[in-house]
Design a protein around this motif. Structure first.
Motif, PDB file in Angstrom:
ATOM      1  N   THR A 124       0.873  -1.168   0.000  1.00 14.20           N
ATOM      2  CA  THR A 124       0.000   0.000   0.000  1.00 14.20           C
ATOM      3  C   THR A 124       0.909   1.216   0.000  1.00 14.20           C
ATOM      4  OG1 THR A 124      -1.720  -1.161   1.262  1.00 14.20           O
ATOM      5  CG2 THR A 124      -1.798   1.254   1.252  1.00 14.20           C
ATOM      6  N   GLN A 131      -2.325  11.359   4.200  1.00 16.38           N
ATOM      7  CA  GLN A 131      -1.551  11.667   3.008  1.00 16.38           C
ATOM      8  C   GLN A 131      -0.197  12.239   3.411  1.00 16.38           C
ATOM      9  OE1 GLN A 131      -4.177  14.363   0.802  1.00 16.38           O
ATOM     10  NE2 GLN A 131      -4.664  12.700  -0.593  1.00 16.38           N
ATOM     11  N   SER A 155       2.410   5.125  -0.164  1.00 18.42           N
ATOM     12  CA  SER A 155       2.144   6.383   0.524  1.00 18.42           C
ATOM     13  C   SER A 155       1.425   7.333  -0.438  1.00 18.42           C
ATOM     14  CB  SER A 155       3.458   7.011   1.001  1.00 18.42           C
ATOM     15  OG  SER A 155       3.220   8.196   1.727  1.00 18.42           O
ATOM     16  N   ARG A 156       0.251   7.782  -0.064  1.00 19.34           N
ATOM     17  CA  ARG A 156      -0.507   8.727  -0.881  1.00 19.34           C
ATOM     18  C   ARG A 156       0.050  10.127  -0.677  1.00 19.34           C
ATOM     19  NH1 ARG A 156      -5.778   8.807   1.453  1.00 19.34           N
ATOM     20  NH2 ARG A 156      -6.429  10.074  -0.328  1.00 19.34           N
TER      21      ARG A 156
END
Length: 226
Positions: free
Chosen positions: A115, A194, A117-118
Motif C-alpha cells: 500500500t 496523506q 504512501s498517498r
C-alpha cells in the motif's frame, strides 16, 4: 541525515523560518510511539554502502521518496517491514533530485508491491496536528530505532515562510509528543492519511522542517508518474 534532524542524508539541522535551520545531524524519532506493519506498509529505509542512512516512503512499485541530502552512490533500500533488519533489501538503479527543495526519488531495480504512501496536493493548515515517522535516534545522543516510530507534531508555518535544507518550500512544526532527529531524514510527515512532507532539518529537541511534497508534486509526477 537530518540537518539538525536531517542534514544531508544522515544528520539533522535546527528548524526555522525564512531560512533553513542551522546544520546538525539527521534524526530518528525522539518520544512518540512505535508502529506496526499495518500502520506503515509504505515504510522504507535508505542505505549507503550497506549502512543505514535515512528513512523514506514507497510511493509506487519502483519508486521511493526521500530527501535529496540522503542520496548518492552505493544506495540500496529496505522495505516490507517496520523492523529494519527484517525488511527486504532491494537494489537501486538510479536516483533523481528535485530541481528545488530537499526531495529525491530513488528508482528500485525490482517492483515492491504494497500500500503506497498517498501524496498530498496542498500543504496542511497551520495549527493542524500531523504525524512524522522514521528510524532515527530515540534520544538526543541515543541509539537508532530498529522499529519504525512516529510522533505527533503541530504545524507552525508552511511554504513561503518555512524553508528546507536546500532552501526549498517546507513545512515547519513543533513537537506535541515527539520530534525528529538524526536518522529521520527523508521520512514522511503525514496529514489526513496523506504525505505532506519529507524530513529535512531538525534541532533534535522540538522543531523540524520537512520539504513540502505539494510544492514538488509536479516534479514527482513527471518522474514517478504518481
Amino acid at each position: 541525515m537530518l540537518v539538525g534532524m536531517a542534514v544531508p542524508a544522515t544528520a539533522a539541522e535546527g528548524a526555522g523560518e525564512a531560512r533553513p535551520p542551522a546544520a546538525q545531524a539527521a534524526p530518528p524519532i525522539i518520544g512518540g510511539y512505535l508502529v506496526t506493519d499495518a500502520d506503515a506498509p509504505w515504510a522504507a529505509s535508505i542505505y549507503r554502502n550497506g549502512a543505514f542512512t535515512c528513512s523514506g516512503t514507497v510511493i509506487a512499485a519502483t519508486w521511493v521518496l526521500t530527501a535529496a541530502h540522503c542520496v548518492g552512490s552505493g544506495l540500496t533500500v529496505r522495505a516490507g517491514s517496520v523492523y529494519r533488519a527484517q525488511a527486504t533489501t532491494i537494489n537501486v538503479t538510479d536516483h533523481q533530485v528535485a530541481p528545488k527543495g530537499d526531495l529525491a526519488l530513488v528508482h528500485l531495480a525490482s517492483g515492491h508491491e504494497t500500500t503506497y504512501s498517498r501524496l498530498a496536493d496542498t500543504d496542511p493548515p497551520v495549527g493542524s496536528t500531523n504525524q512524522i515517522c522514521g528510524w532515527g535516534r530515540t534520544g538526543y545522543n541515543g541509539p537508532l530505532s530498529e522499529q519504525l516510530k512516529c510522533a505527533d507534531v503541530r504545524v507552525t508555518s508552511v511554504s513561503g515562510t518555512c524553508l528546507d535544507h536546500r532552501y526549498g518550500p517546507a513545512i515547519c512544526t513543533t513537537k506535541i509528543n515527539g520530534n525528529a532527529w538524526s536518522g529521520d531524514s527523508g521520512g514522511p510527515q503525514r496529514y489526513n492519511d496523506q504525505q505532506v512532507g519529507v524530513a529535512s532539518t531538525a534541532d533534535g529537541r522540538s522543531e523540524q522542517t520537512y520539504g513540502s511534497v505539494p510544492a514538488g508534486r509536479s516534479w514527482i509526477r513527471s518522474v514517478a508518474g504518481v
